[in-house]
Structure formats: structure tokens, C-alpha cells
Design an enzyme around this catalytic site. Structure first.
Site, PDB file in Angstrom:
ATOM      1  CE  LYS A  67      -3.453  -0.989  -0.661  1.00 26.39           C
ATOM      2  NZ  LYS A  67      -3.864  -1.709  -1.926  1.00 26.39           N
ATOM      3  N   GLY A  69       2.207   2.526  -2.678  1.00 24.60           N
ATOM      4  CA  GLY A  69       2.288   3.080  -4.040  1.00 24.60           C
ATOM      5  C   GLY A  69       3.024   2.145  -4.982  1.00 24.60           C
ATOM      6  CB  THR A  71      -0.252  -0.276  -8.400  1.00 21.70           C
ATOM      7  OG1 THR A  71      -0.583  -1.220  -7.379  1.00 21.70           O
ATOM      8  CG2 THR A  71      -0.894  -0.643  -9.696  1.00 21.70           C
ATOM      9  CD1 TRP A  72       1.749   6.385 -10.012  1.00 21.40           C
ATOM     10  CD2 TRP A  72       1.712   7.096  -7.876  1.00 21.40           C
ATOM     11  NE1 TRP A  72       1.725   7.758 -10.016  1.00 21.40           N
ATOM     12  CE2 TRP A  72       1.698   8.207  -8.719  1.00 21.40           C
ATOM     13  CE3 TRP A  72       1.689   7.296  -6.495  1.00 21.40           C
ATOM     14  CZ2 TRP A  72       1.678   9.515  -8.222  1.00 21.40           C
ATOM     15  CZ3 TRP A  72       1.658   8.585  -5.996  1.00 21.40           C
ATOM     16  CH2 TRP A  72       1.652   9.680  -6.845  1.00 21.40           C
ATOM     17  CG  HIS A 130       4.144  -6.275  -1.143  1.00 19.58           C
ATOM     18  ND1 HIS A 130       4.389  -4.978  -1.535  1.00 19.58           N
ATOM     19  CD2 HIS A 130       2.917  -6.588  -1.636  1.00 19.58           C
ATOM     20  CE1 HIS A 130       3.347  -4.542  -2.247  1.00 19.58           C
ATOM     21  NE2 HIS A 130       2.459  -5.486  -2.320  1.00 19.58           N
ATOM     22  CB  SER A 160      -3.876   2.309   2.000  1.00 24.03           C
ATOM     23  OG  SER A 160      -4.029   1.843   0.698  1.00 24.03           O
ATOM     24  CB  SER A 248      -2.494  11.929 -13.500  1.00 24.28           C
ATOM     25  OG  SER A 248      -3.479  11.402 -14.370  1.00 24.28           O
ATOM     26  CG  PHE A 249      -5.738   9.424  -8.141  1.00 20.07           C
ATOM     27  CD1 PHE A 249      -5.310   8.377  -7.349  1.00 20.07           C
ATOM     28  CD2 PHE A 249      -7.095   9.718  -8.180  1.00 20.07           C
ATOM     29  CE1 PHE A 249      -6.212   7.628  -6.599  1.00 20.07           C
ATOM     30  CE2 PHE A 249      -8.003   8.975  -7.436  1.00 20.07           C
ATOM     31  CZ  PHE A 249      -7.558   7.931  -6.645  1.00 20.07           C
ATOM     32  N   GLY A 286      -5.805   7.877  -3.007  1.00 16.60           N
ATOM     33  CA  GLY A 286      -4.509   8.392  -3.461  1.00 16.60           C
ATOM     34  C   GLY A 286      -4.103   9.698  -2.806  1.00 16.60           C
TER      35      GLY A 286
HETATM   36  P1  A3P Z   1      -5.122   4.644  -1.017  1.00 17.56           P
HETATM   37  O1  A3P Z   1      -5.714   3.341  -0.589  1.00 17.56           O
HETATM   38  O2  A3P Z   1      -4.668   5.486   0.122  1.00 17.56           O
HETATM   39  O3  A3P Z   1      -5.972   5.398  -1.963  1.00 17.56           O
HETATM   40  P2  A3P Z   1      -0.247  -0.296  -3.665  1.00 17.56           P
HETATM   41  O4  A3P Z   1      -0.176  -0.238  -5.154  1.00 17.56           O
HETATM   42  O5  A3P Z   1       1.078  -0.388  -3.002  1.00 17.56           O
HETATM   43  O6  A3P Z   1      -1.220  -1.324  -3.202  1.00 17.56           O
HETATM   44  O7  A3P Z   1      -0.771   1.120  -3.185  1.00 17.56           O
HETATM   45  C1  A3P Z   1      -2.100   1.506  -3.390  1.00 17.56           C
HETATM   46  C2  A3P Z   1      -2.246   2.942  -2.987  1.00 17.56           C
HETATM   47  O8  A3P Z   1      -1.609   3.784  -3.961  1.00 17.56           O
HETATM   48  C3  A3P Z   1      -3.703   3.364  -2.900  1.00 17.56           C
HETATM   49  O9  A3P Z   1      -3.769   4.302  -1.827  1.00 17.56           O
HETATM   50  C4  A3P Z   1      -3.891   4.018  -4.271  1.00 17.56           C
HETATM   51  O10 A3P Z   1      -4.980   4.889  -4.358  1.00 17.56           O
HETATM   52  C5  A3P Z   1      -2.563   4.746  -4.402  1.00 17.56           C
HETATM   53  N1  A3P Z   1      -2.259   5.157  -5.789  1.00 17.56           N
HETATM   54  C6  A3P Z   1      -2.131   4.388  -6.874  1.00 17.56           C
HETATM   55  N2  A3P Z   1      -1.886   5.134  -7.970  1.00 17.56           N
HETATM   56  C7  A3P Z   1      -1.857   6.416  -7.565  1.00 17.56           C
HETATM   57  C8  A3P Z   1      -1.654   7.674  -8.228  1.00 17.56           C
HETATM   58  N3  A3P Z   1      -1.448   7.761  -9.534  1.00 17.56           N
HETATM   59  N4  A3P Z   1      -1.707   8.803  -7.467  1.00 17.56           N
HETATM   60  C9  A3P Z   1      -1.911   8.728  -6.134  1.00 17.56           C
HETATM   61  N5  A3P Z   1      -2.109   7.571  -5.451  1.00 17.56           N
HETATM   62  C10 A3P Z   1      -2.083   6.430  -6.168  1.00 17.56           C
END
Ligand code: A3P
Length: 318
Positions: A67, A69, A71-72, A130, A160, A248-249, A286
Site C-alpha cells: 500500500k 504506491g 502499482t503506481w 513486498h 489503505s 496521474s491518479f 490516493g
Molecule cells: P489509497 O488506498 O490510500 O488510496 P499499492 O499499489 O502499493 O497497493 O498502493 C495503493 C495505494 O496507492 C492506494 O492508496 C492508491 O490509491 C494509491 N495510488 C495508486 N496510484 C496512484 C496515483 N497515480 N496517485 C496517487 N495515489 C495512487
């Protein structure tokens, strides 16, 4: 090499759901302060083969506590490493382009062989994990491929992780129990503090790039450029601008190759629950500081104590 015990605190068992069962505490025999909470299946299926897997110099690893970030970061790293190949990125799901090494050893109900998918990729391989340092492959520290590590403030991370557990894994316990378990290092992949510290301590090694979620929120352009440099690539500002829009989100939230909508639908179907994107999407809020609306005063203080316990010089951004 490892000791596997069942955590006595019943709060840990409360984390067990239809997707993740039989949590154990895996401790390093050489250094018992190192431990990790994971389903027993991981010990039986993946622990040894991950520890002993062959690592290549041209591998690219994204490693995080869940959690933060991941994936981002994965999409950013994959795009930068693949000469900004939007055509492929918009055609093939991120989970296939950038497999999650130990997923198959963790979940009980997804027919996934993510270890095989990870190791059998054409090189350069892109691998997400992880796992904490003491459970990662030994060869990571001798072969030294590029590793991008992303950290996030533990309060937003815990919230998250709570929503992920509730909405995806089917955790039915309370938020209060989850936060308490997080602060006691009893949720899956705990402890977070040591996870981050161990990578923070090696952040100056040339093959490690340490990023923060909050920096990506504040100045994505700057963080993208750090990754471009680290991956020895060269892009012009227009290309960076376009990539920042792609990352972007809103763009990620609506991108079905990234947002895990299909997996969530599949999990909901398998567990007889209704898929409701109004209630939960993997790309959720996000935000930096979203915890402020979610943690009680007491839970906030509990997390402050937790963070203080770590005694390292990271100044998280809240
Ligand atoms: P939230 O649950 O706080 O919204 P992971 O990929 O490690 O599981 O992390 C997921 C978190 O990254 C989620 O947080 C998700 O919304 C956030 N996230 C993914 N892409 C994003 C982006 N482009 N901008 C901001 N937050 C992002």
C-alpha cells in the site's frame, strides 16, 4: 535458517480471511529480531525457492511494504524501462507485464503461479515483491540488480491496508482492531518499520533507488526524472510530461490495465460478494493525509508511538 511460529495474540488470527489463512511468524534464526507475518502457505510453497532463486543483473525489482504506491511505481518503472511503449502498456495488464513474485504463495483462492511467471519472463525481468530483506533472494545482494523501493507514511499505509483487507480479502473485523494489530506488528507483511529501515539503511548503494509516495504526489515530474536517470534512460520534457499524465491518479484509476478491476470482480464473484466500484476501487483515494479523517485520536497516537519506535531519521510526510 528460519523459525515458524503461530503468533499468540488472537488479533493476528482475526486478520485471516477467505483469501489469506493460517498466519505465521517467520523469524530469522540468525537474527531473531527479523520477522515477518505471512500465511503458512508461503512457507510451504515459496520461502525456499524465492530465497534460492537466480537473480540477473538486468532484472528490475520494485519492492515495497504493501500500500505504499507499488502499482503506481511499477507503471512508472515499466514505462521508463520500455521506451514509453504506450501501445503495449494499454494492451497488457500491469500484473502480467510486472508479476508479483510471491502472490501465489500467499492467497488461497487464486489459481496463480506468480513465482513461475516472474522467473520465466524474457529478460530484462520486471519483478514486484513486498518481502522484507531477510526473505528476499540471497543473490539480490551479490548480483545487485536495480531495485526501486517506495515508502509511504505508515498512517496512510495502515488505512489503505485496512481498506484493502476489508474490501478485497473480506476482513470483517473492526478498523480499531486492524490499527491495533498494525501497531503491534501483527498484520500481513508486518513489521512495516523494519521493512522500511532495512532498505533506508542501504539506500546509498548504487543499485538502490529509494522513493517516497508523498514526493510522487508533490512533484511527480521530479520523481519520474530520478527514475529515468537511475534506469539510464533519456527522455525529453514533452515525453516526461506525457508520462506524468499517464501516471496521474485519474488516469491510473480509469486504466483497466492497471486498476485491477478484473481481479476484484473475479474475487467478488468467487466469494459471493457484490462488485461495487462506488464502495471500493483498488486505486482508492490516493491522498497524503487521508488518515486524518479516518483515525480516532487514540489510534492516531498509537500510530505515533509505532513510528517513534523505529528510531530512524526518516521524516515522513503526513
Ligand atoms: P489509497 O488506498 O490510500 O488510496 P499499492 O499499489 O502499493 O497497493 O498502493 C495503493 C495505494 O496507492 C492506494 O492508496 C492508491 O490509491 C494509491 N495510488 C495508486 N496510484 C496512484 C496515483 N497515480 N496517485 C496517487 N495515489 C495512487
Amino acid at each position: 535458517m528460519y523459525e515458524v511460529t503461530v503468533p499468540e495474540d488472537e488479533i493476528c488470527q482475526k486478520m485471516e480471511t477467505h483469501q489469506t489463512a493460517n498466519f505465521v511468524k517467520i523469524s530469522s534464526k540468525e537474527n531473531p529480531t527479523k520477522f515477518c507475518i505471512l500465511p503458512k502457505k508461503f512457507v510451504d510453497k515459496d520461502l525456499e525457492r524465492i530465497k534460492n532463486m537466480e537473480v540477473y543483473e538486468d532484472d528490475i525489482w520494485v519492492i515495497t511494504y504493501p500500500k505504499c504506491g507499488t502499482t503506481w511505481t511499477q507503471e512508472m518503472v515499466w514505462m521508463i524501462g520500455h521506451n514509453l511503449d504506450y501501445e503495449t502498456a494499454l494492451r497488457i495488464p500491469l500484473d502480467d507485464r510486472f508479476p508479483f513474485l510471491e502472490l501465489g504463495g500467499i492467497v488461497t483462492d487464486l489459481p496463480t503461479e506468480t513465482f513461475e511467471a516472474s522467473i520465466n519472463q524474457p529478460r530484462p525481468r520486471y519483478i514486484k515483491s513486498h518481502l522484507p530483506i531477510f526473505l528476499l533472494p540471497d543473490q539480490l545482494w551479490t548480483v545487485k540488480p536495480k531495485i526501486i523501493y517506495t515508502a509511504r507514511n505508515p498512517k496512510d499505509t495502515a488505512i489503505s491496508w485496512y481498506h484493502h483487507h476489508t474490501n478485497l480479502h473480506g476482513y470483517t473485523g473492526s478498523k480499531a482492531d486492524f490499527i491495533e494489530a498494525f501497531a503491534k506488528d501483527l498484520v500481513p507483511y508486518s513489521p512495516m518499520n523494519e521493512h522500511v529501515i532495512d532498505f533506508w539503511n542501504i539506500r546509498s548503494q548504487p543499485n538502490i533507488l529509494f522513493l517516497f509516495f508523498e514526493d510522487m504526489k508533490r512533484n511527480l515530474d521530479q520523481e519520474v526524472k530520478k527514475v529515468v536517470k537511475f534506469m539510464e534512460k533519456d527522455y525529453v520534457q514533452d515525453e516526461i510530461d506525457k508520462l506524468c499524465v499517464h501516471l496521474s491518479f485519474d488516469s491510473i484509476k480509469n486504466n483497466r490495465m492497471i486498476n485491477k478491476e478484473e481481479i476484484i470482480k473475479q474475487v467478488m464473484e468467487m466469494t459471493g460478494r457484490e462488485y461495487n466500484p462506488e464502495k471500493y476501487t483498488f486505486i482508492r483515494k490516493g491522498k497524503v493525509g487521508g488518515y486524518k479523517k479516518e483515525l480516532t485520536k487514540e489510534q492516531n497516537e498509537m500510530m505515533d508511538e509505532y513510528i517513534k519506535k523505529a528510531e530512524f531519521e526518516i521524516e515522513y510526510q503526513f
